[in-house]
Each structure stands twice: as structure tokens, then as C-alpha cells.
Design a protein around this motif. Structure first.
Motif, PDB file in Angstrom:
ATOM      1  N   GLU A 185      42.201  31.649  46.701  1.00 15.62           N
ATOM      2  CA  GLU A 185      40.795  31.342  46.971  1.00 15.62           C
ATOM      3  C   GLU A 185      40.095  32.366  47.851  1.00 15.62           C
ATOM      4  N   ASP A 186      40.840  33.289  48.450  1.00  7.84           N
ATOM      5  CA  ASP A 186      40.243  34.182  49.437  1.00  7.84           C
ATOM      6  C   ASP A 186      40.220  35.651  49.029  1.00  7.84           C
ATOM      7  N   ARG A 187      41.318  36.125  48.475  1.00 10.00           N
ATOM      8  CA  ARG A 187      41.418  37.557  48.190  1.00 10.00           C
ATOM      9  C   ARG A 187      40.576  37.933  46.978  1.00 10.00           C
ATOM     10  N   TRP A 188      40.052  39.154  47.018  1.00 14.29           N
ATOM     11  CA  TRP A 188      39.344  39.705  45.878  1.00 14.29           C
ATOM     12  C   TRP A 188      40.335  40.252  44.858  1.00 14.29           C
ATOM     13  N   VAL A 189      41.346  40.929  45.362  1.00 14.96           N
ATOM     14  CA  VAL A 189      42.370  41.556  44.527  1.00 14.96           C
ATOM     15  C   VAL A 189      43.735  41.058  44.995  1.00 14.96           C
ATOM     16  N   ALA A 190      44.559  40.617  44.069  1.00 16.33           N
ATOM     17  CA  ALA A 190      45.896  40.137  44.423  1.00 16.33           C
ATOM     18  C   ALA A 190      46.923  40.877  43.578  1.00 16.33           C
ATOM     19  N   TYR A 191      48.151  40.846  44.054  1.00 17.03           N
ATOM     20  CA  TYR A 191      49.201  41.510  43.282  1.00 17.03           C
ATOM     21  C   TYR A 191      50.169  40.472  42.723  1.00 17.03           C
ATOM     22  N   ILE A 192      50.866  40.884  41.696  1.00 26.82           N
ATOM     23  CA  ILE A 192      51.893  40.065  41.062  1.00 26.82           C
ATOM     24  C   ILE A 192      53.083  40.974  40.794  1.00 26.82           C
ATOM     25  N   GLU A 193      54.265  40.524  41.130  1.00 29.68           N
ATOM     26  CA  GLU A 193      55.457  41.344  40.895  1.00 29.68           C
ATOM     27  C   GLU A 193      56.438  40.673  39.955  1.00 29.68           C
ATOM     28  N   ASP A 194      56.035  39.517  39.411  1.00 33.50           N
ATOM     29  CA  ASP A 194      56.917  38.772  38.516  1.00 33.50           C
ATOM     30  C   ASP A 194      56.170  38.349  37.253  1.00 33.50           C
ATOM     31  N   SER A 195      55.364  39.269  36.728  1.00 32.44           N
ATOM     32  CA  SER A 195      54.618  38.952  35.510  1.00 32.44           C
ATOM     33  C   SER A 195      55.570  38.533  34.392  1.00 32.44           C
ATOM     34  N   PRO A 196      55.264  37.421  33.704  1.00 34.34           N
ATOM     35  CA  PRO A 196      56.113  37.009  32.586  1.00 34.34           C
ATOM     36  C   PRO A 196      56.020  37.944  31.389  1.00 34.34           C
ATOM     37  N   LYS A 197      55.045  38.849  31.446  1.00 40.48           N
ATOM     38  CA  LYS A 197      54.861  39.839  30.394  1.00 40.48           C
ATOM     39  C   LYS A 197      55.007  41.216  31.029  1.00 40.48           C
ATOM     40  N   PRO A 198      55.851  42.090  30.490  1.00 36.45           N
ATOM     41  CA  PRO A 198      56.032  43.404  31.108  1.00 36.45           C
ATOM     42  C   PRO A 198      54.762  44.246  31.004  1.00 36.45           C
ATOM     43  N   PRO A 237      56.231  44.090  35.021  1.00 41.57           N
ATOM     44  CA  PRO A 237      56.159  42.958  35.943  1.00 41.57           C
ATOM     45  C   PRO A 237      55.202  43.147  37.115  1.00 41.57           C
ATOM     46  N   LYS A 238      54.972  44.409  37.549  1.00 40.16           N
ATOM     47  CA  LYS A 238      54.127  44.654  38.715  1.00 40.16           C
ATOM     48  C   LYS A 238      52.692  44.961  38.284  1.00 40.16           C
ATOM     49  N   ARG A 239      51.764  44.182  38.831  1.00 39.03           N
ATOM     50  CA  ARG A 239      50.352  44.325  38.459  1.00 39.03           C
ATOM     51  C   ARG A 239      49.460  43.967  39.639  1.00 39.03           C
ATOM     52  N   VAL A 240      48.205  44.370  39.543  1.00 41.18           N
ATOM     53  CA  VAL A 240      47.178  43.842  40.436  1.00 41.18           C
ATOM     54  C   VAL A 240      46.092  43.237  39.560  1.00 41.18           C
ATOM     55  N   THR A 241      45.364  42.275  40.115  1.00 41.56           N
ATOM     56  CA  THR A 241      44.377  41.554  39.317  1.00 41.56           C
ATOM     57  C   THR A 241      43.232  41.066  40.178  1.00 41.56           C
ATOM     58  N   LEU A 242      42.043  41.009  39.594  1.00 40.40           N
ATOM     59  CA  LEU A 242      40.956  40.283  40.228  1.00 40.40           C
ATOM     60  C   LEU A 242      41.323  38.804  40.228  1.00 40.40           C
ATOM     61  N   THR A 243      40.811  38.066  41.190  1.00 39.49           N
ATOM     62  CA  THR A 243      41.140  36.652  41.337  1.00 39.49           C
ATOM     63  C   THR A 243      40.019  35.784  40.755  1.00 39.49           C
ATOM     64  N   PHE A 244      40.315  34.482  40.627  1.00 40.26           N
ATOM     65  CA  PHE A 244      39.301  33.577  40.087  1.00 40.26           C
ATOM     66  C   PHE A 244      38.001  33.568  40.889  1.00 40.26           C
ATOM     67  N   PRO A 245      38.045  33.608  42.236  1.00 38.32           N
ATOM     68  CA  PRO A 245      36.765  33.643  42.952  1.00 38.32           C
ATOM     69  C   PRO A 245      35.888  34.821  42.546  1.00 38.32           C
ATOM     70  N   VAL A 246      36.489  35.968  42.272  1.00 38.43           N
ATOM     71  CA  VAL A 246      35.714  37.131  41.825  1.00 38.43           C
ATOM     72  C   VAL A 246      35.184  36.894  40.414  1.00 38.43           C
ATOM     73  N   LEU A 247      36.051  36.454  39.512  1.00 36.63           N
ATOM     74  CA  LEU A 247      35.609  36.196  38.141  1.00 36.63           C
ATOM     75  C   LEU A 247      34.465  35.186  38.125  1.00 36.63           C
ATOM     76  N   ASN A 248      34.589  34.150  38.934  1.00 38.42           N
ATOM     77  CA  ASN A 248      33.619  33.058  38.879  1.00 38.42           C
ATOM     78  C   ASN A 248      32.372  33.287  39.718  1.00 38.42           C
ATOM     79  N   HIS A 249      32.267  34.465  40.313  1.00 43.99           N
ATOM     80  CA  HIS A 249      31.010  34.860  40.954  1.00 43.99           C
ATOM     81  C   HIS A 249      30.247  35.893  40.129  1.00 43.99           C
ATOM     82  N   ALA A 250      30.781  36.273  38.978  1.00 41.58           N
ATOM     83  CA  ALA A 250      30.124  37.288  38.158  1.00 41.58           C
ATOM     84  C   ALA A 250      28.796  36.774  37.606  1.00 41.58           C
ATOM     85  N   ALA A 251      27.860  37.694  37.416  1.00 38.44           N
ATOM     86  CA  ALA A 251      26.591  37.330  36.781  1.00 38.44           C
ATOM     87  C   ALA A 251      26.810  36.986  35.309  1.00 38.44           C
ATOM     88  N   ARG A 252      27.755  37.703  34.682  1.00 40.15           N
ATOM     89  CA  ARG A 252      28.075  37.449  33.269  1.00 40.15           C
ATOM     90  C   ARG A 252      29.552  37.721  33.043  1.00 40.15           C
TER      91      ARG A 252
END
Length: 258
Positions: A169-182, A184-199
Motif C-alpha cells: 500500500e505504500d511503495r511506488w516500486v517493489a521488488y520480487i525475487e520469487d516470480s512464478p514465471k522466469p 524470478p527477480k523483477r521490479v514492478t509498479l504497485t497497485f497504488p501507482v496503477l490505481n492513481h493513473a489518469a488512464r
């Protein structure tokens, strides 16, 4: 405090990929025009997968003001920027190498920080802060447009079903190191960022996505990650799909128009 209800998705379907790409380009150019007129720039986040190919109609479009775009990646694999798994490499190959966008307007992760995912995610978040917080003073960045796809499991960005990141709920960008899809290491925008978009525009094609799209749009209560992307008003969410992908969807379609 009064909270606005999330905008209902708008589903636009097209007979084939060419018509989908043409409409998508028109939609993007319209969003660009409104954003530049309002604040002189167009902030966009783009995912990977099959999405970059769907942006082909932008390449020779004279209405696209590439020098006004500020591009971020909705998610990225923690690999070298020229690696075959890199979303940046994919977008460069399919789109950005073919258009006159200034190199400095494309904001990438710093792969030299790959051994410390928290530092890498923090560094990318600081890239967003430089672009947004200094200009908009917002709690979360408000992208003019975020372009997304979906996976067969209903994931979007690198937000996977059942993963702890779904509750961030707080971070803009988060990391994942156990992605179920190779990989495994990724960074991603979070839902709060997605859900504040204009479109938000999801772009989905092909029969292989039919079951997933049905679940996302017709059964949102199942909580697939893509179903949780619901920007608050005045944000809007659009689904650009071909008929094959939407073949099992009962959700009402909306004729595409600008």
C-alpha cells in the motif's frame, strides 16, 4: 472525506489486430494531446510481453510528439538491459529504436544494482520521484497513461496471484525475487501507482487469453491481479481486445470512439 468509486472498465473489441492497433494508436495520441496541452509532457508506463508489438501504429504517426514523452516501465526483469528477457530490450526492438524519442526520456532500471533488489527498487522509485513528486506533489505518481497486458494466470505487471505484493500500500516500486514465471527477480509498479493513473489501457489479443479475460471482466470477485486494477475517478480503465480474446466475455462492449 468522500472517496470516489473506481471507474468501470470500458471494453472495446476489434475484428483483428490491425484495427485494434489503429484504434489503440488513436487513443494514445488523444491522451498525449490532452496531457501536453495541460502540462507540457506525457508520462507513460509500459509493460512487456506482446504489448510492444501492438504499438506498431505509433511508429510512423506524425501526431506523436516523442520529445514530450517520459517513459517508465510498469515492470522490469532484473537482467541486463540488452538481455532477451528485458522489457526495455523488447520495447527498444519493437518500438523505441524506430522512433525519434530522446534516449534520456526512457527511464530504465540500473542493472548494476542487481545484487541488491531493495536498492534497485529504491533507485527506480527515485527516478519516478524526480519526474512526479517534484512537479505534481502527489502522494503517488499520476501517470497520464499506463499500458498493460495480462498473463494466462491473470497477472499484470509483476503482480502475481496469491503473492504478498498484492497487498502493498505504500511503495511506488517493489521488488520480487520469487516470480512464478522466469526470470524470478523483477521490479514492478504497485497497485497504488496503477490505481492513481489518469488512464489505464489493457491490450489483449488471441484465443489463448479468452478464459483469463472472461474471469477478469465477468468474475472480478475472484480477485485476479488484473481485476484489481481499478483507477479511481477521474481515472479510467480501457480494455482493447480482439474478438478472439473476448470470445467468452459477457461484459458489455462499448463501440470505440474518441
Amino acid at each position: 472525506m468522500v472517496h470516489s468509486a473506481p471507474a468501470a472498465p470500458v471494453l472495446c473489441t476489434f475484428p483483428n489486430s490491425q484495427q485494434l492497433q489503429t484504434a489503440l494508436a488513436q487513443f494514445i495520441v488523444r491522451a498525449q494531446k490532452e496531457s501536453i496541452e495541460k502540462k507540457g509532457r506525457f508520462t507513460v508506463a509500459i509493460s512487456g510481453g506482446s504489448l510492444p508489438k501492438q504499438l506498431a501504429a505509433l511508429i510512423d504517426n506524425p501526431a506523436v510528439k516523442w520529445d514530450r514523452w517520459q517513459v517508465f516501465y510498469a515492470d522490469e526483469r532484473v537482467v541486463p538491459l540488452d538481455h532477451e528477457d528485458s522489457n526495455h530490450a523488447l520495447n527498444m526492438r519493437e518500438l523505441f529504436s524506430k522512433v525519434p524519442i530522446p534516449h534520456q526520456n526512457i527511464h530504465t532500471i540500473d542493472p548494476s544494482l542487481a545484487d541488491d533488489l531493495e536498492e534497485l527498487a529504491d533507485a527506480y522509485e527515485k527516478e519516478l520521484i524526480r519526474e512526479f513528486a517534484m512537479k505534481d506533489s502527489a502522494r503517488f505518481p499520476i501517470f497520464d497513461l499506463i499500458l498493460l497486458g495480462i498473463g494466462p494466470d491473470g497477472h499484470t505487471c509483476s503482480l502475481f496471484p496469491g503473492h504478498a505484493l498484492l497487498s502493498e500500500e505504500d511503495r511506488w516500486v517493489a521488488y520480487i525475487e520469487d516470480s512464478p514465471k522466469p526470470p524470478p527477480k523483477r521490479v514492478t509498479l504497485t497497485f497504488p501507482v496503477l490505481n492513481h493513473a489518469a488512464r489505464i489501457a489493457f491490450v489483449v489479443s488471441g484465443e489463448s487469453k479468452a478464459d483469463t479475460l472472461h474471469t477478469v471482466l465477468d468474475e472480478p470477485e475472484k480477485g485476479l491481479p488484473a481485476s484489481r486494477v481499478r483507477p479511481a475517478h477521474p481515472g479510467h480503465i480501457y480494455w482493447f481486445t480482439d474478438e478472439a480474446a473476448a470470445s467468452k466475455v459477457q461484459y458489455p462492449r462499448t463501440p470505440f470512439k474518441l
